[in-house]
Write a protein that holds these residues in place. Sequence first.
Motif, PDB file in Angstrom:
ATOM      1  N   GLU A  65       0.831  -1.206   0.000  1.00 42.21           N
ATOM      2  CA  GLU A  65       0.000   0.000   0.000  1.00 42.21           C
ATOM      3  C   GLU A  65       0.864   1.254   0.000  1.00 42.21           C
ATOM      4  O   GLU A  65       0.635   2.183  -0.784  1.00 42.21           O
ATOM      5  CB  GLU A  65      -0.919   0.019   1.226  1.00 42.21           C
ATOM      6  N   TYR A  66       1.863   1.287   0.894  1.00 40.82           N
ATOM      7  CA  TYR A  66       2.733   2.454   0.985  1.00 40.82           C
ATOM      8  C   TYR A  66       3.537   2.627  -0.295  1.00 40.82           C
ATOM      9  O   TYR A  66       3.765   3.742  -0.749  1.00 40.82           O
ATOM     10  CB  TYR A  66       3.668   2.355   2.187  1.00 40.82           C
ATOM     11  N   SER A  67       3.941   1.526  -0.882  1.00 44.96           N
ATOM     12  CA  SER A  67       4.688   1.593  -2.136  1.00 44.96           C
ATOM     13  C   SER A  67       3.819   2.191  -3.246  1.00 44.96           C
ATOM     14  O   SER A  67       4.252   3.060  -3.993  1.00 44.96           O
ATOM     15  CB  SER A  67       5.167   0.199  -2.526  1.00 44.96           C
ATOM     16  N   GLU A  68       2.564   1.710  -3.331  1.00 44.71           N
ATOM     17  CA  GLU A  68       1.637   2.250  -4.337  1.00 44.71           C
ATOM     18  C   GLU A  68       1.353   3.721  -4.088  1.00 44.71           C
ATOM     19  O   GLU A  68       1.317   4.524  -5.017  1.00 44.71           O
ATOM     20  CB  GLU A  68       0.333   1.450  -4.330  1.00 44.71           C
ATOM     21  N   MET A  69       1.157   4.078  -2.804  1.00 47.04           N
ATOM     22  CA  MET A  69       0.909   5.482  -2.477  1.00 47.04           C
ATOM     23  C   MET A  69       2.119   6.336  -2.860  1.00 47.04           C
ATOM     24  O   MET A  69       1.967   7.450  -3.383  1.00 47.04           O
ATOM     25  CB  MET A  69       0.601   5.643  -0.977  1.00 47.04           C
ATOM     26  N   ILE A  71       4.274   5.719  -5.222  1.00 47.60           N
ATOM     27  CA  ILE A  71       4.318   5.818  -6.683  1.00 47.60           C
ATOM     28  C   ILE A  71       3.304   6.846  -7.168  1.00 47.60           C
ATOM     29  O   ILE A  71       3.611   7.690  -8.017  1.00 47.60           O
ATOM     30  CB  ILE A  71       4.080   4.436  -7.334  1.00 47.60           C
ATOM     31  N   VAL A  72       2.086   6.802  -6.599  1.00 46.57           N
ATOM     32  CA  VAL A  72       1.039   7.747  -6.996  1.00 46.57           C
ATOM     33  C   VAL A  72       1.467   9.176  -6.635  1.00 46.57           C
ATOM     34  O   VAL A  72       1.372  10.097  -7.463  1.00 46.57           O
ATOM     35  CB  VAL A  72      -0.312   7.386  -6.332  1.00 46.57           C
ATOM     36  N   LYS A  73       1.933   9.360  -5.415  1.00 45.85           N
ATOM     37  CA  LYS A  73       2.356  10.695  -4.979  1.00 45.85           C
ATOM     38  C   LYS A  73       3.529  11.170  -5.821  1.00 45.85           C
ATOM     39  O   LYS A  73       3.595  12.343  -6.200  1.00 45.85           O
ATOM     40  CB  LYS A  73       2.752  10.694  -3.494  1.00 45.85           C
ATOM     41  N   SER A  75       4.195  10.360  -8.890  1.00 50.36           N
ATOM     42  CA  SER A  75       3.670  10.740 -10.205  1.00 50.36           C
ATOM     43  C   SER A  75       2.970  12.090 -10.140  1.00 50.36           C
ATOM     44  O   SER A  75       3.135  12.932 -11.029  1.00 50.36           O
ATOM     45  CB  SER A  75       2.684   9.690 -10.709  1.00 50.36           C
ATOM     46  N   GLU A  76       2.180  12.300  -9.078  1.00 57.35           N
ATOM     47  CA  GLU A  76       1.493  13.585  -8.918  1.00 57.35           C
ATOM     48  C   GLU A  76       2.496  14.725  -8.796  1.00 57.35           C
ATOM     49  O   GLU A  76       2.340  15.778  -9.429  1.00 57.35           O
ATOM     50  CB  GLU A  76       0.596  13.559  -7.679  1.00 57.35           C
ATOM     51  N   LYS A  78       5.585  14.746  -9.801  1.00 55.63           N
ATOM     52  CA  LYS A  78       6.285  14.902 -11.081  1.00 55.63           C
ATOM     53  C   LYS A  78       5.421  15.712 -12.041  1.00 55.63           C
ATOM     54  O   LYS A  78       5.909  16.610 -12.732  1.00 55.63           O
ATOM     55  CB  LYS A  78       6.596  13.532 -11.680  1.00 55.63           C
ATOM     56  N   GLU A  79       4.126  15.398 -12.081  1.00 60.47           N
ATOM     57  CA  GLU A  79       3.203  16.119 -12.960  1.00 60.47           C
ATOM     58  C   GLU A  79       3.118  17.593 -12.556  1.00 60.47           C
ATOM     59  O   GLU A  79       3.157  18.482 -13.403  1.00 60.47           O
ATOM     60  CB  GLU A  79       1.824  15.468 -12.901  1.00 60.47           C
TER      61      GLU A  79
END
Length: 161
Positions: A65-69, A71-73, A75-76, A78-79
């Motif tokens: 879960e923390y790894s996915e979070m 990655i999402v954060k 990406s956000e 980076k965007e």
Amino acid sequence: MSECNNDGKGFLLGALVGSVVGAAIALVFAPKSGRELRQDLNQGTKVALEKAEEWKDVVQEKGSEYSEMAIVKGSELKEKGTDFSKKAMDSTTQLTKDVSEKTKSLAKDVTEKTKDFSKDIAEKVKRDAKDVKDEVEKEAENIVQAEELANNSSEVKEEKD
């Protein structure tokens, strides 16, 4: 986030060690025969291993879960960074265009004012030159008249003598 994983591992390790030590102490001080003691130790070890397996699964889930979070954060962020960079680049480009246009406009205004100023100065110089010329011509006429008078007066004097 690594602190969370370290705390989870520490907690899991503490729970496992605590369970084993607690089970061992309880069995050692319990008034049972050797066979019953070994069975209780085996059973306690199985329970501790099952608990460790459960905690391992929980830690793996939380880690995923923390790894996915992350990655999402990531990406956000980076965007957002890309958007910010693009906006900064666009603003800089626009500012450069504005400054360039204003500089050209200012240069044009200065050139026009300089031309107007030059025309004004040229006109003043022409007027002053004409005025000086007129004055010189008047003075020249006055000198010529004075010479004529002086010549006439000397002629009249010579005639009288």
